[in-house]
Scaffold this motif. Structure first.
Motif, PDB file in Angstrom:
ATOM      1  N   VAL A   9     -34.524  30.661 -13.211  1.00 50.79           N
ATOM      2  CA  VAL A   9     -35.374  29.602 -13.049  1.00 50.79           C
ATOM      3  C   VAL A   9     -34.931  28.226 -13.323  1.00 50.79           C
ATOM      4  O   VAL A   9     -34.996  27.061 -12.668  1.00 50.79           O
ATOM      5  CB  VAL A   9     -37.025  29.792 -13.386  1.00 50.79           C
ATOM      6  CG1 VAL A   9     -37.833  28.524 -13.312  1.00 50.79           C
ATOM      7  CG2 VAL A   9     -37.519  30.931 -12.633  1.00 50.79           C
ATOM      8  N   ALA A  10     -34.352  28.284 -14.670  1.00 48.85           N
ATOM      9  CA  ALA A  10     -34.022  27.189 -15.574  1.00 48.85           C
ATOM     10  C   ALA A  10     -32.447  26.519 -14.228  1.00 48.85           C
ATOM     11  O   ALA A  10     -32.332  25.297 -14.438  1.00 48.85           O
ATOM     12  CB  ALA A  10     -33.568  27.428 -16.816  1.00 48.85           C
ATOM     13  N   GLU A  11     -31.944  27.441 -13.861  1.00 48.48           N
ATOM     14  CA  GLU A  11     -31.077  27.174 -12.840  1.00 48.48           C
ATOM     15  C   GLU A  11     -31.214  26.665 -11.511  1.00 48.48           C
ATOM     16  O   GLU A  11     -30.376  26.240 -10.685  1.00 48.48           O
ATOM     17  CB  GLU A  11     -29.974  28.175 -12.903  1.00 48.48           C
ATOM     18  CG  GLU A  11     -29.197  28.676 -14.048  1.00 48.48           C
ATOM     19  CD  GLU A  11     -28.661  30.054 -13.766  1.00 48.48           C
ATOM     20  OE1 GLU A  11     -28.857  30.610 -12.711  1.00 48.48           O
ATOM     21  OE2 GLU A  11     -27.704  30.457 -14.836  1.00 48.48           O
ATOM     22  N   GLY A  12     -32.662  26.537 -11.457  1.00 51.31           N
ATOM     23  CA  GLY A  12     -33.099  26.060 -10.137  1.00 51.31           C
ATOM     24  C   GLY A  12     -33.471  26.759  -8.903  1.00 51.31           C
ATOM     25  O   GLY A  12     -33.890  26.135  -7.916  1.00 51.31           O
ATOM     26  N   THR A  13     -33.591  28.120  -9.316  1.00 54.31           N
ATOM     27  CA  THR A  13     -34.257  29.044  -8.412  1.00 54.31           C
ATOM     28  C   THR A  13     -35.820  29.009  -8.242  1.00 54.31           C
ATOM     29  O   THR A  13     -36.241  29.242  -9.385  1.00 54.31           O
ATOM     30  CB  THR A  13     -33.712  30.368  -8.481  1.00 54.31           C
ATOM     31  OG1 THR A  13     -31.969  30.499  -8.375  1.00 54.31           O
ATOM     32  CG2 THR A  13     -34.479  31.374  -7.258  1.00 54.31           C
ATOM     33  N   PRO A  14     -36.532  28.591  -7.232  1.00 55.58           N
ATOM     34  CA  PRO A  14     -37.968  28.567  -7.138  1.00 55.58           C
ATOM     35  C   PRO A  14     -38.596  30.072  -7.227  1.00 55.58           C
ATOM     36  O   PRO A  14     -38.065  30.919  -6.881  1.00 55.58           O
ATOM     37  CB  PRO A  14     -38.218  28.033  -5.847  1.00 55.58           C
ATOM     38  CG  PRO A  14     -36.903  27.481  -5.137  1.00 55.58           C
ATOM     39  CD  PRO A  14     -35.882  28.285  -5.867  1.00 55.58           C
TER      40      PRO A  14
END
Length: 342
Positions: free
Chosen positions: A242-247
């Motif tokens: 999630v921190a890497e941008g995956t919703p």
């Protein structure tokens, strides 16, 4: 009601709007929310002369209709200000808006209007599905996870549209890299098309670079942690991805597809098939994941998986309604599943 079978839907959609097929109410439902949305959009836009005109294509939230059932009849029977055929597109809801549809079916006339109802996975006992099945004014379009044949058609259509003819090996590699959710599959194919823009052909190296990336391995680890009962492993991997941008909604969608596949496998096992045979027939499964999947199949029951699927579908709808809280919603639901005993 006309209840379409899976093999009839493509032909029905090709003929729809030609004048051969007319129906005032179309119910689109099923576990593949991406395909449900795609088909509901197709019918809503096909029934409307100008889909960009908000007076011709009216979108209503199912939650609104649950609290105000008369609203659907009001919208469906209101004459358009500037004429033209009007369409009411009802979006999914976690609440029961069957009373609104019941009132609509009792309306004296629905001339000049179409109503497209986009719904989730409706069981046979669902009030909305049961209501529509009793009516002669509805057409039901079920949407289930894509088979290899369905995915092949999607792949062929998208790449043909961009001027590519795929080799047999490349086509097979693309299909085996995709899942059962139509919206997610189109997203992956769009990424691949963007990657090969300007090239004369698509190679196996292109497919591996785009569709078989490291992020998919991280996603597999999250899904396996959830369904193998490893809450600690889930929390670590979930926070990182999630921190890497995956919703969170993307993770929920993948978890839902996985749960549906496990359910089919579990049904086969309960019918007498061995878990090893089920795993061997699992399409596109990397050999390193086979032990994890077999443990999951033996850990969960069909009843437990059906409950998990309902939880995931409800959370997906919640992430749409409360986008700012999607990470918390997804994390809470998946953590809860990782702590269940199946």
């Amino acid at each position: 009601m006309v209840a379409l079978k899976a093999g009839e839907i493509d032909g029905f959609m090709r003929r729809f709007g030609t004048g051969e097929i007319r129906s005032p109410i179309i119910l689109v439902y099923g576990p593949d929310m991406g395909l449900v949305n795609e088909r509901a959009r197709f019918f809503a836009e096909k029934c409307t002369e100008n889909p960009e005109d908000p007076f011709q294509l009216i979108r209503l939230d199912g939650d609104l209709l649950a609290s105000d059932p008369a609203r659907l009849v009001d919208e469906a029977t209101t004459m358009g200000l500037f004429g033209g055929r009007r369409t009411v597109w009802v979006k999914p809801s976690s609440k029961n808006f069957a009373p609104a549809v019941d009132a609509l079916l009792a309306a004296p006339s629905l001339d000049g209007v179409a109503v497209v109802i986009e719904a989730g996975d409706l069981g046979r006992s669902s009030p909305l599905r049961a209501l529509c099945e009793k009516s002669k004014h509805t057409i039901a379009v079920p949407c289930y996870a894509d088979s290899a044949r369905d995915l092949g058609a999607v792949v062929d259509d998208m790449f043909r549209e961009h001027g590519f003819t795929l080799s047999k090996d490349v086509r097979l590699a693309i299909i085996s890299s995709l899942g059962g959710d139509r919206m997610a599959s189109r997203g992956e194919l769009s990424k691949l098309l963007l990657y090969v823009h300007g090239q004369s052909e698509v190679t196996l190296e292109d497919v591996e670079a785009v569709l078989a990336d490291v992020s998919s391995l991280a996603m597999d680890a999250i899904i396996d942690a959830v369904f193998s009962g490893n809450p600690a492993g889930f929390e670590t991997d979930f926070q990182r991805i999630v921190a890497e941008g995956t919703p969170a909604a993307v993770i929920l969608n993948i978890a839902l597809r996985h749960a549906l596949s496990l359910l089919q496998g579990r049904i086969d096992i309960e019918a007498g098939k061995s878990s090893g045979a089920v795993v061997e027939s699992w399409r596109g499964l990397h050999f390193k994941r086979k032990p994890h999947i077999e443990r999951q199949l033996n850990r969960w029951t069909s009843t437990g998986l059906k409950s998990a699927i309902q939880s995931l579908q409800a959370s997906l709808l919640d992430t749409r309604r409360m986008a700012s809280m999607s990470t918390d919603i997804g994390g809470r639901t998946l953590l809860s599943l990782s702590m269940r005993r199946g």
